[in-house]
Design a protein around this motif. Structure first.
Motif, mmCIF file in Angstrom:
data_model
loop_
_atom_site.group_PDB
_atom_site.id
_atom_site.type_symbol
_atom_site.label_atom_id
_atom_site.label_comp_id
_atom_site.label_asym_id
_atom_site.label_seq_id
_atom_site.Cartn_x
_atom_site.Cartn_y
_atom_site.Cartn_z
ATOM 1 N N GLU A 39 7.263 8.367 -0.870
ATOM 2 C CA GLU A 39 6.136 7.464 -0.685
ATOM 3 C C GLU A 39 6.387 6.645 0.571
ATOM 4 O OE1 GLU A 39 4.509 6.255 -5.023
ATOM 5 O OE2 GLU A 39 6.426 5.382 -4.463
ATOM 6 N N VAL A 40 5.312 6.263 1.219
ATOM 7 C CA VAL A 40 5.390 5.458 2.425
ATOM 8 C C VAL A 40 4.619 4.168 2.187
ATOM 9 C CG1 VAL A 40 4.810 5.358 4.874
ATOM 10 C CG2 VAL A 40 5.560 7.507 3.874
ATOM 11 N N GLY A 41 5.223 3.045 2.518
ATOM 12 C CA GLY A 41 4.580 1.740 2.420
ATOM 13 C C GLY A 41 4.532 1.105 3.793
ATOM 14 N N ARG A 42 3.535 0.302 4.037
ATOM 15 C CA ARG A 42 3.324 -0.316 5.348
ATOM 16 C C ARG A 42 3.895 -1.731 5.448
ATOM 17 N NH1 ARG A 42 2.019 2.015 9.694
ATOM 18 N NH2 ARG A 42 0.535 3.696 9.607
ATOM 19 N N HIS A 54 0.811 -1.228 0.000
ATOM 20 C CA HIS A 54 0.000 0.000 0.000
ATOM 21 C C HIS A 54 0.843 1.277 0.000
ATOM 22 C CE1 HIS A 54 -3.224 -2.772 0.801
ATOM 23 N NE2 HIS A 54 -2.625 -3.166 1.907
ATOM 24 N N TRP A 55 1.755 1.381 -0.961
ATOM 25 C CA TRP A 55 2.560 2.595 -1.087
ATOM 26 C C TRP A 55 1.630 3.776 -1.333
ATOM 27 C CZ3 TRP A 55 7.512 2.891 0.105
ATOM 28 C CH2 TRP A 55 8.299 1.746 0.042
ATOM 29 N N ARG A 56 1.905 4.895 -0.691
ATOM 30 C CA ARG A 56 1.141 6.110 -0.967
ATOM 31 C C ARG A 56 2.065 7.313 -0.918
ATOM 32 N NH1 ARG A 56 -0.642 8.750 3.890
ATOM 33 N NH2 ARG A 56 -0.019 7.514 5.683
ATOM 34 N N LYS A 57 1.761 8.287 -1.748
ATOM 35 C CA LYS A 57 2.580 9.497 -1.854
ATOM 36 C C LYS A 57 2.269 10.422 -0.673
ATOM 37 C CE LYS A 57 1.759 12.539 -5.052
ATOM 38 N NZ LYS A 57 1.684 13.330 -6.270
ATOM 39 N N ALA A 58 3.279 11.117 -0.213
ATOM 40 C CA ALA A 58 3.095 12.069 0.874
ATOM 41 C C ALA A 58 2.084 13.136 0.480
ATOM 42 C CB ALA A 58 4.424 12.721 1.237
ATOM 43 N N ARG A 59 1.240 13.518 1.404
ATOM 44 C CA ARG A 59 0.183 14.496 1.134
ATOM 45 C C ARG A 59 0.710 15.839 0.654
ATOM 46 N NH1 ARG A 59 -3.219 13.882 6.535
ATOM 47 N NH2 ARG A 59 -1.422 12.706 7.160
ATOM 48 N N ARG A 60 1.835 16.249 1.146
ATOM 49 C CA ARG A 60 2.356 17.577 0.798
ATOM 50 C C ARG A 60 3.195 17.593 -0.470
ATOM 51 N NH1 ARG A 60 1.803 21.846 4.924
ATOM 52 N NH2 ARG A 60 0.558 20.850 6.526
ATOM 53 N N SER A 61 3.367 16.454 -1.090
ATOM 54 C CA SER A 61 4.118 16.398 -2.347
ATOM 55 C C SER A 61 3.327 17.079 -3.449
ATOM 56 C CB SER A 61 4.387 14.947 -2.748
ATOM 57 O OG SER A 61 5.246 14.343 -1.840
ATOM 58 N N ARG A 62 4.017 17.816 -4.276
ATOM 59 C CA ARG A 62 3.379 18.505 -5.402
ATOM 60 C C ARG A 62 4.078 18.098 -6.684
ATOM 61 N NH1 ARG A 62 2.012 24.427 -3.101
ATOM 62 N NH2 ARG A 62 1.818 23.777 -0.952
ATOM 63 N N ASN A 63 3.431 18.331 -7.802
ATOM 64 C CA ASN A 63 4.069 18.036 -9.089
ATOM 65 C C ASN A 63 5.348 18.842 -9.230
ATOM 66 O OD1 ASN A 63 2.047 16.285 -9.801
ATOM 67 N ND2 ASN A 63 0.849 17.843 -10.836
ATOM 68 N N GLY A 64 6.426 18.169 -9.610
ATOM 69 C CA GLY A 64 7.698 18.850 -9.813
ATOM 70 C C GLY A 64 8.525 19.029 -8.566
ATOM 71 N N ASP A 85 11.931 7.208 -2.487
ATOM 72 C CA ASP A 85 11.854 8.355 -3.382
ATOM 73 C C ASP A 85 10.956 7.981 -4.555
ATOM 74 O OD1 ASP A 85 12.246 10.398 -5.236
ATOM 75 O OD2 ASP A 85 14.432 10.335 -5.093
ATOM 76 N N THR A 86 9.889 8.711 -4.754
ATOM 77 C CA THR A 86 8.955 8.422 -5.834
ATOM 78 C C THR A 86 9.629 8.488 -7.196
ATOM 79 O OG1 THR A 86 7.164 9.327 -4.511
ATOM 80 C CG2 THR A 86 6.751 9.134 -6.855
ATOM 81 N N LYS A 87 10.578 9.401 -7.354
ATOM 82 C CA LYS A 87 11.233 9.580 -8.646
ATOM 83 C C LYS A 87 12.300 8.534 -8.925
ATOM 84 C CE LYS A 87 10.451 14.543 -8.901
ATOM 85 N NZ LYS A 87 11.093 15.846 -8.974
ATOM 86 N N ASP A 88 12.726 7.783 -7.896
ATOM 87 C CA ASP A 88 13.770 6.774 -8.074
ATOM 88 C C ASP A 88 13.432 5.523 -7.267
ATOM 89 O OD1 ASP A 88 16.056 5.462 -8.793
ATOM 90 O OD2 ASP A 88 17.401 6.725 -7.610
#
Length: 66
Positions: free
Chosen positions: A24-27, A9-19, A36-39
């Motif tokens: 991401e946090v997984g349980r 259940h990976w999910r992106k941090a709420r405060r992350s914005r495009n660019g 790192d979402t980009k890597d």
């Protein structure tokens, strides 16, 4: 923490914005993994549940809680 399976259940941090920098946090049953979402191929860092719970409080307090 030693983990022998992939986090779920990976999910992106709420405060992350495009660019912007993104994480991401997984349980896990006993903690979380951060990547790192980009890597995603670079892997992830695991943290126990209690340490993860103290992390936001440390950031809000303006200190590095190692």
């Amino acid at each position: 923490m030693t983990v022998h399976h992939e986090p779920e259940h990976w999910r992106k941090a709420r405060r992350s914005r495009n660019g912007s920098a993104r994480v991401e946090v997984g349980r896990f049953a006993d903690g979380v993994a951060v990547r790192d979402t980009k890597d995603r191929a670079a892997g992830h860092v695991t943290v126990t549940g209690p340490r993860w719970s103290s992390f936001p409080r440390a950031i809000q307090a303006g200190r590095d809680d190692r």
